[in-house]
Design an enzyme around this catalytic site. Sequence first.
Site, mmCIF file in Angstrom:
data_model
loop_
_atom_site.group_PDB
_atom_site.id
_atom_site.type_symbol
_atom_site.label_atom_id
_atom_site.label_comp_id
_atom_site.label_asym_id
_atom_site.label_seq_id
_atom_site.Cartn_x
_atom_site.Cartn_y
_atom_site.Cartn_z
ATOM 1 N N GLU A 1 -2.226 17.186 7.511
ATOM 2 C CA GLU A 1 -2.074 18.240 6.166
ATOM 3 C C GLU A 1 -2.218 19.643 6.844
ATOM 4 O OE1 GLU A 1 -5.186 17.444 3.255
ATOM 5 O OE2 GLU A 1 -4.383 15.281 3.401
ATOM 6 N N LYS B 1 -8.692 28.251 2.629
ATOM 7 C CA LYS B 1 -7.834 27.285 1.776
ATOM 8 C C LYS B 1 -8.637 26.148 1.176
ATOM 9 C CE LYS B 1 -6.108 23.821 4.412
ATOM 10 N NZ LYS B 1 -6.010 23.821 5.728
ATOM 11 N N ASP C 1 -9.953 -5.786 2.520
ATOM 12 C CA ASP C 1 -8.879 -6.271 2.192
ATOM 13 C C ASP C 1 -8.890 -7.957 2.392
ATOM 14 O OD1 ASP C 1 -7.512 -4.077 1.472
ATOM 15 O OD2 ASP C 1 -6.864 -3.930 3.701
ATOM 16 N N ALA D 1 -19.041 19.210 1.172
ATOM 17 C CA ALA D 1 -19.785 19.870 0.136
ATOM 18 C C ALA D 1 -18.791 21.153 -0.160
ATOM 19 C CB ALA D 1 -20.867 20.411 0.767
ATOM 20 N N PHE E 1 -13.793 22.025 7.405
ATOM 21 C CA PHE E 1 -13.858 21.531 6.058
ATOM 22 C C PHE E 1 -15.264 20.652 6.009
ATOM 23 C CE2 PHE E 1 -13.147 17.776 3.250
ATOM 24 C CZ PHE E 1 -12.431 18.744 2.304
ATOM 25 N N SER E 2 -15.900 20.607 4.789
ATOM 26 C CA SER E 2 -16.918 19.747 4.690
ATOM 27 C C SER E 2 -16.639 19.224 3.010
ATOM 28 C CB SER E 2 -18.111 20.301 4.826
ATOM 29 O OG SER E 2 -18.493 21.115 3.653
ATOM 30 N N ASP F 1 0.972 -1.261 0.018
ATOM 31 C CA ASP F 1 -0.076 -0.090 0.114
ATOM 32 C C ASP F 1 1.007 1.073 0.032
ATOM 33 O OD1 ASP F 1 -2.499 -0.802 -0.040
ATOM 34 O OD2 ASP F 1 -2.573 -1.647 1.930
#
Lengths: 551, 708
Positions: free
Chosen positions: B351, B416, B547, B391, B388-389, B310
Amino acid sequence: MELNTFSFMTQMAMLALALGIVHQPFGAYLARTFTSRRHLALERGLYRLSGVDPQADQHWKVYLRSLLAFSAVSILVVFLGQLLQGVLPLNQGHGAVDPWIAINTAVSFATNTNWQTYVPEATLGLGVQMLLLAVQNFLSAAVGLAVVVALVRGLVRSETSRIGNFWVDLARGAIRVLLPLSVVGAVVLILTGVVQNWGGTDIHTLAAHAAQTVPGGPVASQEAIKELGTNGGGYFNANSAHPLENPTAFSSLFEVFLLLLIPFTLPAMYGRMVGDRRQGHTVLTVMVAFWLASSTLMAWAVGAYARTGTGVGEGFEQRFGAAPSAIFATATTLTSTGAVNVAHDSLPPLAGGLAMLNMMLGEIAPGGVGSGLYGLLVLAIVAVFIGGLMVGRTPEFLGKKIGAGPMKLVAFYILTTPVLALAGTSLTVAIPSLSANAPAAGPHGFSEILYAFTSAANNNGSAFGGITTSGPPLAAMLALVMLLGRFVPIALVLALAGTLAGQRKVPDTAGTLATHGPLFATLLGGVSLLVAALTYFPALALGPAAEGILK
Amino acid sequence: MTLANTLAALPLAVRKLNPRTMVHSPVMFTVLIGSLVCTLVSVQQLAAGSPAAVFSIWVTVWLWLTVLFGNLSEAIAEGRGKAQADSLRAARTSVMARRRVPARVSAPSGAASGLGAGFAEELVAGTDLAVGDIVVCEAGDLVPSDGDVIEGLASVDESAITGESAPVIRESGGDRSSVTGGTRVLSDRIVVRITAASGKTFLDRMIALVEGATRQRTPNEIALNVLLASLTIVFVVCVMALAPMAQFAGALPTPVVLVALLVCLIPTTIGALVPAIGIAGMDRLIQHNVLATSGRAVETAGDITTLLLDKTGTITYGNRRAVEFVPADGVDPRVLAATARLSSLADETPEGRSIVELALPRAGGSGPVTGPVTGPEELTPDVEVIEFSAATRMSGLNLPSGHPANPGTGVLEVRKGAASAVVSYAKERGGFEPQEVEEAVLEISGTGGTPLLVAVFDGGRARILGTIHLADVVKPGMTARFAELRAMGIRTIMITGDNKITAGAIAGEAGVDDFLAEATPEDKLEVIRREQRAGRLVAMTGDGTNDAPALAAADVGVAMNSGTSAAKEAANMVDLDSDPTKLIDVVGIGKQLLITRGSLTTFSVANDVAKYFAIVPALFAATFPGLGLLNIMGLHSPESAILSAVIFNAIIIVLLVPLALRGVKYRAVSAARALSRNLLVYGLGGVIAPFIGIKFIDLAVALIPTIG
C-alpha cells in the site's frame, strides 16, 4: 384401387385439428385426475370393499408388487373363464377354449396386446367377450396410465422413494378417464351404425327360402374401449375391417381419433405435472413428427405400389379406398393398438415394413396408453445422457442426475423388446416345424414371423396374418414374449421412478442441457430412430426390404 | 502423438491383450473374442485349402489390429504420464534424515546439536520416518518427507514438484508452513514435524496419479460403460439372431463375416478410447500444474455450478492500491502528493509503495513540505521513522530541521493513517478536521475504498492536508471471465473479510453474482452448505488451516501448494502454482473431459449407419439382388465392402487418438450452443465421414488380387 392424395390429406388434417383442439383441456383434466386428493364415492366404496388404504403412498417396489399381483389375477381370471366357458352363462353355445389359446388370449388382453390367435365368432360367447375381455381392455389400459403417472411422479418428487398408490391410480384411470370416454365413444359409434345388441339376428327371406344369421353382440361398447385403450382386440375376426365394427368412412376416421386420443394427450398431462408445459410440447412435437412422417410414407408406399399396375386390392378396405387404410395402419402400429381396417399382410412390402418399423420404434409416437409416453421418456433419458455429456455436464433430466443407476435401468429397458422380438423370430425360423406355420414363400414368410414377434414384444397385437399361431408352441412362445415385453419394461420404469424420486433436484442453470425446444426434440427424435433402425436393420433387410425391392 | 511415443507404447499395448485386463472393457473384450473366433476359422479354412481363407485372414488381421489399436491409445496416454512419473521419481531418491530425539545422558552417535539442551539428532533413512517424527533440515538438505515447519524459516527450492525454479519461503506458523518431501532447503535451517509416512507423501501420490496406477472409474465413465455394454449386447443379439434368419433366407454368411459385422456395429471407437480420454483429462490437469486426488474430482469440476472465490488475490490484486489524492481546501494538490509520498517513504508495505508510485509524477510545489522530492536519499539517518502499529494506526516520518523537505526550524512530523487516528492526532495538536475532508472520507468509504488522511505538524498547529484514496483494483479480464462463467451457468460468489460496503463495491465492479462480506471460515462453510442444500455443486480455493473444513466440504476444493498441509489434506486438488484463478480453468478441463466422451460416443454410434449400408448389401445381395440398391457407396465386391468397413473401424481409432488426448475443443458457451455445435460436428459428421472413408478404403482394397 388408387390412393387419393387429397382424401389422405383432408383426413389427416381433420385428425390433427380434432386432436389439437382436445389435447390441452383433456391433458389438464388428466393431470387433475392423477394429482387430486379427493376420492369419488364410487372409488371410496371400492377401496373399502377391497381393503385398500387410498391414503397410502407406496414405495416403488410395493407399487410394482401391487401391479404384478393385479395383472397375475387378471390373467388367471381370463384364463379360467375361457376354460370354463362351457358351464358359464352367456356362452351362446361355445364350449371350453383350447388351453393354449386360452392362456395366449388371457396374457394378450392383460398385457394390452390383444393379439388374437382365436377366431372370436367361432370361439367366444358374449360372456367372455363382455365380462372378461372388455374388462381387461379397461384395466390393462388403466395399468399403463398408472405406470406413466408413477414415472412422472418420480421425476417431480425428490428425496422419497414413494411414487403414489397403484390402486388409486388404477381406479381413477378406469373410472374417471376410460369409462366416461368410452361411453361417449360407444354412443357415437352406434350412431355411425356399429351394432350393439345381444347376439346375432336371424333373417329368413321367405321368397328365396334363404336363411342367414347376421352376427351381432355388444360391439359398439367394446369397439370404443378397444380403440381408446389402444387394445385392438376386435369383436369379430376381421376387426375394424368388419362392416359391423366399422361401417362408414366416418366411423373409420373416428376410430383412428379414439386410438390416438389418450396417447397424444398424455404429453400435455406430463407438462402440467412437471410444472413446465414446454416439456410436454417437446415430447408431443416428436410424437407428431413421427406420426406425420410415418403416415405420409405409408401413403406414399401404398400409392406408389398401387400405380405399378399390380394395384392394391385384395385385403384392402374396398368401401373407403386406400387412404383410410394407410392412415389406420400407421396409427394402429404407432400406438399399441393393433386394430386393423386393412389386412397388413396385403400391404405392399415397403408399407408392411413401415408398419413393422413403427412398432420397432418402441411404439412411442404416440404409443400405447401410458406405455407410449413412458417409452419416449426412457429414450429422452438416453438422449439427455448423450447430449449432457456433449455439453460437459453430468447429464440431468428435469433436475435428476442420470448416473450409472438410472442408466442401468434405461439400458435394460432398451434391450428388452428387441431381444424378445429378435430371439423369438430367430428361434422360430431356426426350427422348421415352427416356421412351417408361415407357409408364404421367401421373404414374405419371414416378414410374417418377424411381424408376429415384433407385435407381441411391443404389445401391439396387430398381425400380418398368413401365419398360424394357435398351435401350442407358437401360442406359448408369443404369450411369453407378450408377458415379458409388458412387465419387464414396466418393472424397470417403476424402478427408475423410485430411483429418480429418491434424488434431490439439481437447479437449472444456463449450463444445463434444456430438455425442451427444437434442439432437444431433434436429438430425441434422432436417438429414437437410430436405436430402432440400428437394431432391426438386418431383419428388415431380409424381410420387407428384400421382398419390396424384389417385386 | 509422435511416432516415437507411439512405438514406445507398443509393448505395453501388446501386454494389455491379457484377457484379464481386457474384460474391464466389455466392448473391446467382445472384439477380442471375435478375433479369436476368426483366427480359429481362418486356420481351419487354411487347413481345408478353402479359397475363402485369404479373405478370412485379411479380416482376422484387421480385427486383431482393432484390439491392438484400442490398447495402444490407452498405452500412449499412460506413456505420457510415465515420463512425468519418472522425473518425479528422481526426486524421491533415498534421503537420510536427521531425526531429533530427546537427549540421553550418554548422547548417541550423530551430530551433537547446537539446539540447546534436551535434544539430540540421529541419522535415519527417510523411509523409516513415522508420522510425528521431528527432523532438522539445513541448507542443501532434501526434505525427507511431507511435514509442517515448527521452528525457523528457510528458502526452499520446490522445482522438483512445481517446475517453478524461483525458491519459496517456508516458515513456522501461519499459512506457509508446509514443506513437501523431495524439495531442497536452499538457505537457513528449519525443524519439521513429519505429517506423511513413507509411500504416502504428496510426491508418492503424485507419481501414482500420473502413472494412472490408482485410476478408478469415475461415475460418468461407469454410466457410459453401462450404455456401451447395453449397445454391445443389443448388437450381439442382433447378429446372433441374424444367423438363423439369414439361413432361413438361404444366405447364411460365414462366421468371419458375422463377426466382422458385429465388430463394426458395437461402439468400438468410443469403447477403445474411453480409458485414454480419462487419462488425458487427468494429464491436462497436471499440465496446468494442478494435481487431483482422483479422476472423480476432475469430472465433478465440470459439474460445478457455484464458485466461491476469495476476493483478495483472486478477483483483485492482493493489496489495496492508492488511486487518488483528495486535497483539503486551499491545499495545493502537488503539496498533498509530495507529503503523502514523504509519509510513505519508509513504508515497505504494498500500500505504501503504491502511494509513492502514485505521488511521484504529481508531487512538487511549495508549502510546509517543499524542496526536491526525488529519491530515497531523503531518508537521511537523522530522519526518525514512525512505524505503523495497531495501537496508533498511523505511520510517517519525523524530519529534523535542515532536512531538504523541512523548511522550518523545528522537527516536522509527517503522518498518514486511518481517518479517526489522524483526526485525533491533529486535534491533540491544535488542528481540526476540515468539513470537505470529512466528506471525502465518507465518500471514499461509501464506494468501498479505504481513506487515509495525511497530516503535518511543525510545532504550531497540526494540519490535515487531505485524503489518500486506497482502493482494491480488480484484475484486468476478470469481469469478462465472470460473464463467461455466467453464460456457462456458473454462479460466482466472492468471499471477503471486508465490510459490506467495500465488498459490495468490488463485487459490482468485478461482476460476480453474489458476495459474502466480513466472512469468517465458519461463514464460508455455511455458504457451501447452503448452496449444496439447494442442489448446487460448489468449488472453492483455500490455503489456510482454517480453510480446511470448507475445502473438505466443497465438492471441489483446490488448495494452494503454498498453503498448510491441513488445507492440502482436506482439498481434492492442489494447485502447484498457487494461483487461485486457476479454479476457472479446472472447471473447463472437467467439462472438456465429458464433452470429449459424449462427442466420441455420438460419433461412434452414428458411424454404424454407413457400416450397415456397406455390409448388409454385401451379405444378401447375392440372394436378393434387389438389396444391391442399398450399396449406395458403389463398393467393389461383397468381400471388399466388408473388409473396408472393418479397416475403417480399426483405423478410425488411431485417427481419433490425438483428439482423445487433446480433448474436443471447449468454449465457454451456453449448453444449447455447445450441443448444437457438437451434434453437427460429431453427430452429422459421424454419419457422413464413414461413407467417404469406407469408399476410399474400398478403392484400395479392390486392388488386392483375391478380394478385388
